[in-house]
Motif scaffolding. Structure first.
Motif, PDB file in Angstrom:
ATOM      1  N   LEU A  21       0.829  -1.214   0.000  1.00  0.00           N
ATOM      2  CA  LEU A  21       0.000   0.000   0.000  1.00  0.00           C
ATOM      3  C   LEU A  21       0.859   1.258   0.000  1.00  0.00           C
ATOM      4  CD1 LEU A  21      -2.871  -0.987   2.480  1.00  0.00           C
ATOM      5  CD2 LEU A  21      -3.094  -0.532   0.028  1.00  0.00           C
ATOM      6  N   ARG A  22       1.900   1.264   0.828  1.00  0.00           N
ATOM      7  CA  ARG A  22       2.756   2.458   0.909  1.00  0.00           C
ATOM      8  C   ARG A  22       3.509   2.702  -0.391  1.00  0.00           C
ATOM      9  NH1 ARG A  22       3.703   4.537   6.139  1.00  0.00           N
ATOM     10  NH2 ARG A  22       5.693   5.352   5.441  1.00  0.00           N
ATOM     11  N   ALA A  23       3.674   1.644  -1.162  1.00  0.00           N
ATOM     12  CA  ALA A  23       4.366   1.775  -2.458  1.00  0.00           C
ATOM     13  C   ALA A  23       3.377   2.067  -3.597  1.00  0.00           C
ATOM     14  CB  ALA A  23       5.147   0.500  -2.756  1.00  0.00           C
ATOM     15  N   GLY A  24       2.107   2.258  -3.259  1.00  0.00           N
ATOM     16  CA  GLY A  24       1.139   2.632  -4.289  1.00  0.00           C
ATOM     17  C   GLY A  24       0.372   1.459  -4.891  1.00  0.00           C
ATOM     18  N   GLY A  25       0.488   0.267  -4.280  1.00  0.00           N
ATOM     19  CA  GLY A  25      -0.201  -0.910  -4.807  1.00  0.00           C
ATOM     20  C   GLY A  25      -1.620  -1.057  -4.289  1.00  0.00           C
ATOM     21  N   LEU A  26      -2.285  -2.122  -4.740  1.00  0.00           N
ATOM     22  CA  LEU A  26      -3.667  -2.410  -4.355  1.00  0.00           C
ATOM     23  C   LEU A  26      -3.722  -3.651  -3.473  1.00  0.00           C
ATOM     24  CD1 LEU A  26      -5.705  -1.906  -7.670  1.00  0.00           C
ATOM     25  CD2 LEU A  26      -5.212  -0.246  -5.858  1.00  0.00           C
ATOM     26  N   SER A  42      -3.904   8.914  -0.025  1.00  0.00           N
ATOM     27  CA  SER A  42      -3.209  10.175  -0.277  1.00  0.00           C
ATOM     28  C   SER A  42      -2.389  10.110  -1.568  1.00  0.00           C
ATOM     29  CB  SER A  42      -2.310  10.528   0.917  1.00  0.00           C
ATOM     30  OG  SER A  42      -1.357   9.500   1.150  1.00  0.00           O
ATOM     31  N   ASN A  43      -2.506   9.011  -2.293  1.00  0.00           N
ATOM     32  CA  ASN A  43      -1.711   8.807  -3.506  1.00  0.00           C
ATOM     33  C   ASN A  43      -2.638   8.772  -4.732  1.00  0.00           C
ATOM     34  OD1 ASN A  43      -0.379   7.545  -5.693  1.00  0.00           O
ATOM     35  ND2 ASN A  43       0.974   6.380  -4.334  1.00  0.00           N
ATOM     36  N   ASP A  44      -2.585   9.841  -5.551  1.00  0.00           N
ATOM     37  CA  ASP A  44      -3.477   9.952  -6.719  1.00  0.00           C
ATOM     38  C   ASP A  44      -3.377   8.747  -7.642  1.00  0.00           C
ATOM     39  OD1 ASP A  44      -4.619  12.521  -6.249  1.00  0.00           O
ATOM     40  OD2 ASP A  44      -2.816  13.484  -7.023  1.00  0.00           O
ATOM     41  N   ASP A  45      -2.169   8.297  -7.916  1.00  0.00           N
ATOM     42  CA  ASP A  45      -1.986   7.189  -8.854  1.00  0.00           C
ATOM     43  C   ASP A  45      -2.582   5.899  -8.296  1.00  0.00           C
ATOM     44  OD1 ASP A  45      -0.386   8.601 -10.853  1.00  0.00           O
ATOM     45  OD2 ASP A  45       1.071   8.750  -9.243  1.00  0.00           O
ATOM     46  N   ALA A  46      -2.365   5.677  -7.006  1.00  0.00           N
ATOM     47  CA  ALA A  46      -2.898   4.465  -6.377  1.00  0.00           C
ATOM     48  C   ALA A  46      -4.424   4.476  -6.412  1.00  0.00           C
ATOM     49  CB  ALA A  46      -2.390   4.363  -4.937  1.00  0.00           C
ATOM     50  N   VAL A  47      -5.023   5.647  -6.139  1.00  0.00           N
ATOM     51  CA  VAL A  47      -6.483   5.747  -6.158  1.00  0.00           C
ATOM     52  C   VAL A  47      -7.010   5.531  -7.576  1.00  0.00           C
ATOM     53  CG1 VAL A  47      -8.452   7.272  -5.730  1.00  0.00           C
ATOM     54  CG2 VAL A  47      -6.544   7.223  -4.107  1.00  0.00           C
ATOM     55  N   ALA A  48      -6.301   6.073  -8.551  1.00  0.00           N
ATOM     56  CA  ALA A  48      -6.725   5.860  -9.946  1.00  0.00           C
ATOM     57  C   ALA A  48      -6.702   4.377 -10.294  1.00  0.00           C
ATOM     58  CB  ALA A  48      -5.820   6.642 -10.896  1.00  0.00           C
ATOM     59  N   THR A 271      -4.648   6.561 -19.631  1.00  0.00           N
ATOM     60  CA  THR A 271      -5.859   7.116 -19.011  1.00  0.00           C
ATOM     61  C   THR A 271      -5.850   6.974 -17.490  1.00  0.00           C
ATOM     62  OG1 THR A 271      -7.088   5.060 -19.395  1.00  0.00           O
ATOM     63  CG2 THR A 271      -7.321   6.799 -21.058  1.00  0.00           C
ATOM     64  N   THR A 272      -5.163   5.975 -16.947  1.00  0.00           N
ATOM     65  CA  THR A 272      -5.097   5.846 -15.483  1.00  0.00           C
ATOM     66  C   THR A 272      -4.269   6.983 -14.885  1.00  0.00           C
ATOM     67  OG1 THR A 272      -5.305   3.443 -15.667  1.00  0.00           O
ATOM     68  CG2 THR A 272      -4.508   4.288 -13.578  1.00  0.00           C
ATOM     69  N   GLU A 273      -3.151   7.291 -15.546  1.00  0.00           N
ATOM     70  CA  GLU A 273      -2.342   8.432 -15.090  1.00  0.00           C
ATOM     71  C   GLU A 273      -3.141   9.732 -15.216  1.00  0.00           C
ATOM     72  OE1 GLU A 273       2.016  10.505 -15.879  1.00  0.00           O
ATOM     73  OE2 GLU A 273       1.065   9.449 -17.537  1.00  0.00           O
ATOM     74  N   ALA A 274      -3.900   9.850 -16.291  1.00  0.00           N
ATOM     75  CA  ALA A 274      -4.702  11.063 -16.506  1.00  0.00           C
ATOM     76  C   ALA A 274      -5.747  11.223 -15.404  1.00  0.00           C
ATOM     77  CB  ALA A 274      -5.378  11.012 -17.875  1.00  0.00           C
ATOM     78  N   ALA A 275      -6.378  10.104 -15.010  1.00  0.00           N
ATOM     79  CA  ALA A 275      -7.377  10.167 -13.942  1.00  0.00           C
ATOM     80  C   ALA A 275      -6.736  10.638 -12.643  1.00  0.00           C
ATOM     81  CB  ALA A 275      -8.021   8.800 -13.744  1.00  0.00           C
ATOM     82  N   ALA A 276      -5.541  10.150 -12.381  1.00  0.00           N
ATOM     83  CA  ALA A 276      -4.843  10.532 -11.145  1.00  0.00           C
ATOM     84  C   ALA A 276      -4.604  12.033 -11.097  1.00  0.00           C
ATOM     85  CB  ALA A 276      -3.528   9.769 -11.035  1.00  0.00           C
ATOM     86  N   ASN A 277      -4.393  12.644 -12.260  1.00  0.00           N
ATOM     87  CA  ASN A 277      -4.059  14.067 -12.311  1.00  0.00           C
ATOM     88  C   ASN A 277      -5.257  14.979 -12.510  1.00  0.00           C
ATOM     89  OD1 ASN A 277      -1.256  13.763 -12.005  1.00  0.00           O
ATOM     90  ND2 ASN A 277      -1.022  13.253 -14.171  1.00  0.00           N
ATOM     91  N   LEU A 278      -6.403  14.404 -12.897  1.00  0.00           N
ATOM     92  CA  LEU A 278      -7.522  15.216 -13.390  1.00  0.00           C
ATOM     93  C   LEU A 278      -7.943  16.335 -12.445  1.00  0.00           C
ATOM     94  CD1 LEU A 278      -9.748  15.667 -15.535  1.00  0.00           C
ATOM     95  CD2 LEU A 278     -11.171  14.079 -14.226  1.00  0.00           C
ATOM     96  N   PHE A 279      -8.346  15.994 -11.226  1.00  0.00           N
ATOM     97  CA  PHE A 279      -8.940  17.010 -10.358  1.00  0.00           C
ATOM     98  C   PHE A 279      -7.904  18.023  -9.884  1.00  0.00           C
ATOM     99  CE2 PHE A 279     -12.029  13.502  -9.971  1.00  0.00           C
ATOM    100  CZ  PHE A 279     -13.135  14.178 -10.438  1.00  0.00           C
ATOM    101  N   ALA A 280      -6.719  17.553  -9.581  1.00  0.00           N
ATOM    102  CA  ALA A 280      -5.683  18.476  -9.116  1.00  0.00           C
ATOM    103  C   ALA A 280      -5.302  19.460 -10.226  1.00  0.00           C
ATOM    104  CB  ALA A 280      -4.465  17.697  -8.637  1.00  0.00           C
ATOM    105  N   MET A 281      -5.170  18.963 -11.461  1.00  0.00           N
ATOM    106  CA  MET A 281      -4.784  19.859 -12.556  1.00  0.00           C
ATOM    107  C   MET A 281      -5.908  20.839 -12.905  1.00  0.00           C
ATOM    108  SD  MET A 281      -2.411  17.597 -15.091  1.00  0.00           S
ATOM    109  CE  MET A 281      -0.780  17.067 -14.515  1.00  0.00           C
ATOM    110  N   LEU A 282      -7.165  20.364 -12.874  1.00  0.00           N
ATOM    111  CA  LEU A 282      -8.285  21.277 -13.122  1.00  0.00           C
ATOM    112  C   LEU A 282      -8.262  22.415 -12.114  1.00  0.00           C
ATOM    113  CD1 LEU A 282     -11.501  19.194 -13.931  1.00  0.00           C
ATOM    114  CD2 LEU A 282     -10.412  20.935 -15.359  1.00  0.00           C
ATOM    115  N   ARG A 283      -8.021  22.072 -10.861  1.00  0.00           N
ATOM    116  CA  ARG A 283      -7.982  23.120  -9.830  1.00  0.00           C
ATOM    117  C   ARG A 283      -6.844  24.089 -10.058  1.00  0.00           C
ATOM    118  NH1 ARG A 283     -10.922  22.131  -4.480  1.00  0.00           N
ATOM    119  NH2 ARG A 283     -12.286  20.421  -5.073  1.00  0.00           N
ATOM    120  N   THR A 284      -5.691  23.570 -10.439  1.00  0.00           N
ATOM    121  CA  THR A 284      -4.536  24.438 -10.669  1.00  0.00           C
ATOM    122  C   THR A 284      -4.801  25.433 -11.804  1.00  0.00           C
ATOM    123  OG1 THR A 284      -3.081  22.669  -9.941  1.00  0.00           O
ATOM    124  CG2 THR A 284      -2.062  24.450 -11.174  1.00  0.00           C
ATOM    125  N   LEU A 285      -5.518  24.959 -12.840  1.00  0.00           N
ATOM    126  CA  LEU A 285      -5.743  25.820 -14.010  1.00  0.00           C
ATOM    127  C   LEU A 285      -6.972  26.713 -13.864  1.00  0.00           C
ATOM    128  CD1 LEU A 285      -4.951  23.339 -16.940  1.00  0.00           C
ATOM    129  CD2 LEU A 285      -3.471  25.102 -15.942  1.00  0.00           C
TER     130      LEU A 285
END
Ligand code: AMP
Ligand code: MG
Length: 319
Positions: A21-26, A42-48, A271-285
């Motif tokens: 889990l700490r390494a981002g796995g499921l 707390s890990n966007d990629d893991a949640v995606a 698309t999994t990487e994109a999902a991990a970044n979606l909300f944070a990047m939308l907020r930044t922009l």
């Protein structure tokens, strides 16, 4: 063979699962309700990866699992009602939807862009040992592919998710066997969003008579929820070119030049990487100096379906 992923939930395998889990796995693990498909919340990629493994067509918000109310208080604002309910029913099958703290380290994808978080402290030695050993909040929906029933044994999980999960902790059958009760405390009036393992009558002895979410209201969330995050700047979808006064949310390797500012959801087109970044990047922009946020086309496969669903809602929400 997926069965090899099933491990007894002894100390050594719980420790190994915590490292995963700490390494981002499921990690699939038993709770008192059903088996959860856990990732570091707390890990966007893991949640995606959770959404990818479940093949969820939409970003439903996920329940965050913590040890106790003090751990919850790092991520959500706890009012008197929440404190009373948690001290009475936690650890147990009650998830509370509460306002997210601005300084919370939780992935924005966990709450699918909402400014609330569903959080609970599960009962059960394995779940608690895993959360303690991981020392992170754990996002965990039921450990089944989207559209299938929730698993209450490790074997169900292996049959449904197989290789999509790194390790399945076998702690025997789940005693409650249905999902947690979800209570929305983010507004003035508590609303029952989902009946579940904690009887409504028991809840009502503490909070009084409960309003039930209307038919379909929960199924349609998060799109129907008033507090859902939508950018304040207009979204221009399917953009293949960009203007100088626009921010660009790019996808893939071929990116049009000339934007005021650009962020790339996934340069490699994942698309999994994109999902991990979606909300944070939308907020930044989402800043007033931009006339709009131009979003490049996202392919309709993998998590692209959920991303496009979310983007269309966000674009439509303004009109
Ligand atoms: P699952 O994780 O599959 O057990 O499902 C989680 C349930 O909690 C779903 O019904 C979600 O819609 C609901 N939920 C989770 N987070 C929130 C939230 N922030 N606001 C409203 N509902 C939520
Ligand atoms: Mg489920």
């Amino acid at each position: 063979m997926s069965g090899q992923r099933v491990q007894p939930a002894d100390d050594a395998h719980v420790a190994e699962a915590a490292r995963v889990l700490r390494a981002g796995g499921l990690v699939a693990f038993p709770t008192e309700t059903v088996y959860g498909l856990g990732a570091d919340a707390s890990n966007d990629d893991a949640v995606a990866r959770i959404f990818a493994a479940k093949a969820r067509p939409k970003f439903n918000p996920l329940i965050v699992h913590v040890l106790d109310i003090d751990a919850a208080a790092a991520h959500v604002r706890i009012d008197d009602r929440a404190r009373t309910l948690a001290s009475r029913f936690w650890p147990g099958p009650l998830s509370l939807v509460l306002p997210r703290r601005e300084d919370s380290a939780l992935s924005l994808l966990v709450s699918a862009g909402l400014d609330t978080v569903a959080i609970r402290a599960p009962r059960g030695d394995v779940a608690q040992a895993l959360i303690a050993a991981t020392d992170r909040p754990i996002a965990a929906p039921s450990a089944n592919r989207s559209g299938e029933v929730s698993p209450t044994t490790a074997e169900h999980v292996a049959d449904s998710l197989g290789d999509a999960v790194d390790i399945i902790l076998d702690g025997g059958p789940c005693p409650v066997g249905v999902e947690s009760t979800v209570l929305d405390l983010s507004g003035e009036v508590p609303v029952l969003l989902r009946p579940g393992g904690l009887a409504v009558e028991e809840l009502e002895t503490v909070v009084g008579p409960l309003r039930r979410a209307g038919e379909g209201e929960v199924a349609r969330s998060p799109g129907m929820l008033a507090r859902h995050y939508a950018p304040s700047r207009p979204l221009r979808l399917d953009a293949r070119a960009v203007r100088a006064d626009e921010a660009l949310l790019a996808f893939g390797v071929e990116v049009p030049a000339g934007a005021a500012e650009a962020l790339n959801l996934s340069p490699s087109g994942d698309t999994t990487e994109a999902a991990a970044n979606l909300f944070a990047m939308l907020r930044t922009l989402d800043r007033p100096e931009f006339a709009a946020i131009a979003v490049m086309p996202i392919p309709e496969h993998g998590l692209g379906l959920a991303i496009n669903d979310r983007l269309r809602r966000a674009a439509g929400a303004r009109s």
